[in-house]
Design an enzyme around this catalytic site. Structure first.
Site, mmCIF file in Angstrom:
data_model
loop_
_atom_site.group_PDB
_atom_site.id
_atom_site.type_symbol
_atom_site.label_atom_id
_atom_site.label_comp_id
_atom_site.label_asym_id
_atom_site.label_seq_id
_atom_site.Cartn_x
_atom_site.Cartn_y
_atom_site.Cartn_z
ATOM 1 N N ASP A 15 83.167 -20.774 105.921
ATOM 2 C CA ASP A 15 83.468 -19.937 104.744
ATOM 3 C C ASP A 15 83.726 -18.460 105.061
ATOM 4 O O ASP A 15 82.774 -17.698 105.275
ATOM 5 C CB ASP A 15 82.324 -20.017 103.737
ATOM 6 C CG ASP A 15 81.897 -21.454 103.434
ATOM 7 O OD1 ASP A 15 81.848 -22.276 104.368
ATOM 8 O OD2 ASP A 15 81.594 -21.751 102.260
ATOM 9 N N GLU A 25 87.140 -20.125 100.296
ATOM 10 C CA GLU A 25 86.889 -20.015 98.849
ATOM 11 C C GLU A 25 86.261 -18.687 98.451
ATOM 12 O O GLU A 25 86.275 -18.331 97.276
ATOM 13 C CB GLU A 25 86.012 -21.175 98.358
ATOM 14 C CG GLU A 25 84.565 -21.041 98.751
ATOM 15 C CD GLU A 25 83.620 -21.588 97.688
ATOM 16 O OE1 GLU A 25 84.084 -22.036 96.643
ATOM 17 O OE2 GLU A 25 82.410 -21.560 97.942
ATOM 18 N N ASN A 70 83.975 -24.626 94.944
ATOM 19 C CA ASN A 70 83.744 -24.324 93.532
ATOM 20 C C ASN A 70 84.263 -22.949 93.103
ATOM 21 O O ASN A 70 84.513 -22.724 91.928
ATOM 22 C CB ASN A 70 82.248 -24.437 93.219
ATOM 23 C CG ASN A 70 81.400 -23.626 94.177
ATOM 24 O OD1 ASN A 70 81.469 -23.824 95.389
ATOM 25 N ND2 ASN A 70 80.609 -22.717 93.660
ATOM 26 N N HIS A 71 84.426 -22.006 94.066
ATOM 27 C CA HIS A 71 84.925 -20.673 93.696
ATOM 28 C C HIS A 71 86.448 -20.591 93.635
ATOM 29 O O HIS A 71 86.993 -19.507 93.398
ATOM 30 C CB HIS A 71 84.376 -19.612 94.647
ATOM 31 C CG HIS A 71 82.958 -19.229 94.339
ATOM 32 N ND1 HIS A 71 82.612 -18.524 93.207
ATOM 33 C CD2 HIS A 71 81.798 -19.491 94.986
ATOM 34 C CE1 HIS A 71 81.298 -18.345 93.180
ATOM 35 N NE2 HIS A 71 80.778 -18.932 94.247
ATOM 36 N N HIS A 130 76.620 -21.494 103.514
ATOM 37 C CA HIS A 130 76.791 -20.284 104.330
ATOM 38 C C HIS A 130 75.763 -20.173 105.457
ATOM 39 O O HIS A 130 75.686 -19.135 106.116
ATOM 40 C CB HIS A 130 76.771 -19.007 103.480
ATOM 41 C CG HIS A 130 77.951 -18.881 102.566
ATOM 42 N ND1 HIS A 130 78.258 -17.733 101.883
ATOM 43 C CD2 HIS A 130 78.920 -19.773 102.215
ATOM 44 C CE1 HIS A 130 79.341 -17.908 101.160
ATOM 45 N NE2 HIS A 130 79.758 -19.149 101.334
HETATM 46 FE FE FE2 Z 1 80.941 -22.783 97.363
#
Ligand code: FE2
Length: 259
Positions: free
Chosen positions: A8, A39, A67-68, A178
Site C-alpha cells: 500500500d 488505494e 475500500n478507499h 499496512h
Molecule cells: Fe484498505
C-alpha cells in the site's frame, strides 16, 4: 519470472520512496512485472488520475486498490480509460471499473492480476471466494501466472483465501492492514502467500496517519482530521519467483527499503 509487489503506497511519502528505489530493485532483482496497491496513494485516501499516471510512469504495470478506491470521485471515469487500474472484483457489478487485468509482462509472459476484498470488518460486498472461482474459471488456460491482491482486515480470512485458491494461482498477497507480516511461504500446491505485504509510507505513524490525531480519537471517541505522517518512510513488498510454464511459485521474499 520475478514479480515485485509493492505494499500500500501511502500518500506523497510513499510515492516518493517508490520513485527513488524502484529502478534499483527492478535491476538488482531482475523484475519482470511490477504490481502495487495504490488505494491510499493520493493524500492517504484514494487515488486520482494524476497520481495513477505518476505511478504508471515509474514502471508499475498494474495498480490494485481496496475500500478507499471510491474516496476521490475523479477516479470513477478513469477506469474506462485505464484497465490497468483495478478495484476489488467483488464490488457489485454496478460499480465502475474491474477487478482483473490480463496482460503481457516485459519478458513476454501472459499474466493475470486479480484484486479481491475481504468481508470481515470491511464494507459490504459480494463474496470474494465465489468471485475468485468465477474469475479463475474465466481466464484463458494459457494464462498460468496469476497474482492475487487480497485486501482484507483479518488474518483468518486471508489465510483461508490463500489455501482456498492454492493450486489455482501463483501468489496471494494480503494488503490493507499496512503492517508487514513475517509469514511469507509457498503453500502445498504452489501458491506464494503472505498475510500482509505492509505499507510503503511513513512508519512513525498509525498506519500512515500522524499519530497524535489517532491517539486523540482513541482517547475521546471524537472525530479528528487525519494528516499524513512524514517520518520513517519505508517501502515494503514482496518478490515472488514464478515458474511461468506451470504458474507455480518457486520463491517468495520480503523487500524492505528506506531512503
Ligand atoms: Fe484498505
Amino acid at each position: 519470472m520475478n514479480i515485485l509487489f509493492i505494499g500500500d503506497i501511502f500518500a506523497s511519502p510513499g510515492r516518493r520512496i517508490t520513485g527513488e528505489v524502484l529502478p534499483g530493485i527492478v535491476a538488482t532483482e531482475k523484475i519482470d512485472l511490477v504490481i502495487a496497491n495504490a488505494e491510499n496513494s493520493a493524500g492517504g485516501f484514494g487515488i486520482t488520475p494524476n497520481v495513477a499516471e505518476e505511478l504508471f510512469s515509474m514502471g508499475i504495470e498494474v495498480l490494485t486498490t481496496g475500500n478507499h478506491i471510491w474516496d476521490k470521485r475523479e477516479i470513477y471515469d478513469y477506469f474506462q480509460r485505464e484497465p490497468r487500474l483495478l478495484r476489488p472484483a467483488n464490488y457489485p457489478s454496478g460499480a465502475p471499473g474491474a477487478g482483473v487485468y490480463v496482460g503481457k509482462a516485459r519478458n513476454g509472459v501472459s499474466y493475470a492480476v486479480i484484486n479481491l476484498q475481504g468481508r470481515v470488518h470491511m464494507p459490504a460486498t459480494d463474496c470474494p471466494f465465489t468471485k475468485a472461482d468465477e474469475i479463475l474459471a474465466s481466464l484463458p488456460a494459457g494464462v498460468k501466472v496469476r497474482f492475487v491482491d487480497f485486501h482484507a482486515e483479518v488474518t483468518s480470512e486471508k489465510c483461508a483465501m490463500g489455501l482456498y485458491l492454492d493450486g489455482r494461482i501463483s501468489a496471494l498477497i494480503g494488503t490493507h492492514t499496512h503492517i508487514p507480516t513475517a509469514d511469507g511461504r509457498i503453500l502445498p500446491r504452489g501458491a506464494a502467500y503472505q498475510t500482509d505485504s505492509g505499507m510503503t509510507g511513513p512508519y512513525l505513524s498509525v498506519i500512515g496517519v500522524e499519530p497524535q490525531a489517532v491517539i486523540h480519537r482513541f482517547l475521546t471517541a471524537m472525530p479528528v482530521k487525519f494528516e499524513t505522517a512524514s517520518e520513517w518512510v519505508e517501502l515494503h513488498g514482496v518478490i515472488v519467483g514464478v515458474d511461468e510454464a506451470s504458474g507455480r511459485a518457486t520463491s517468495i521474499k520480503a523487500v524492505a527499503e528506506t531512503l
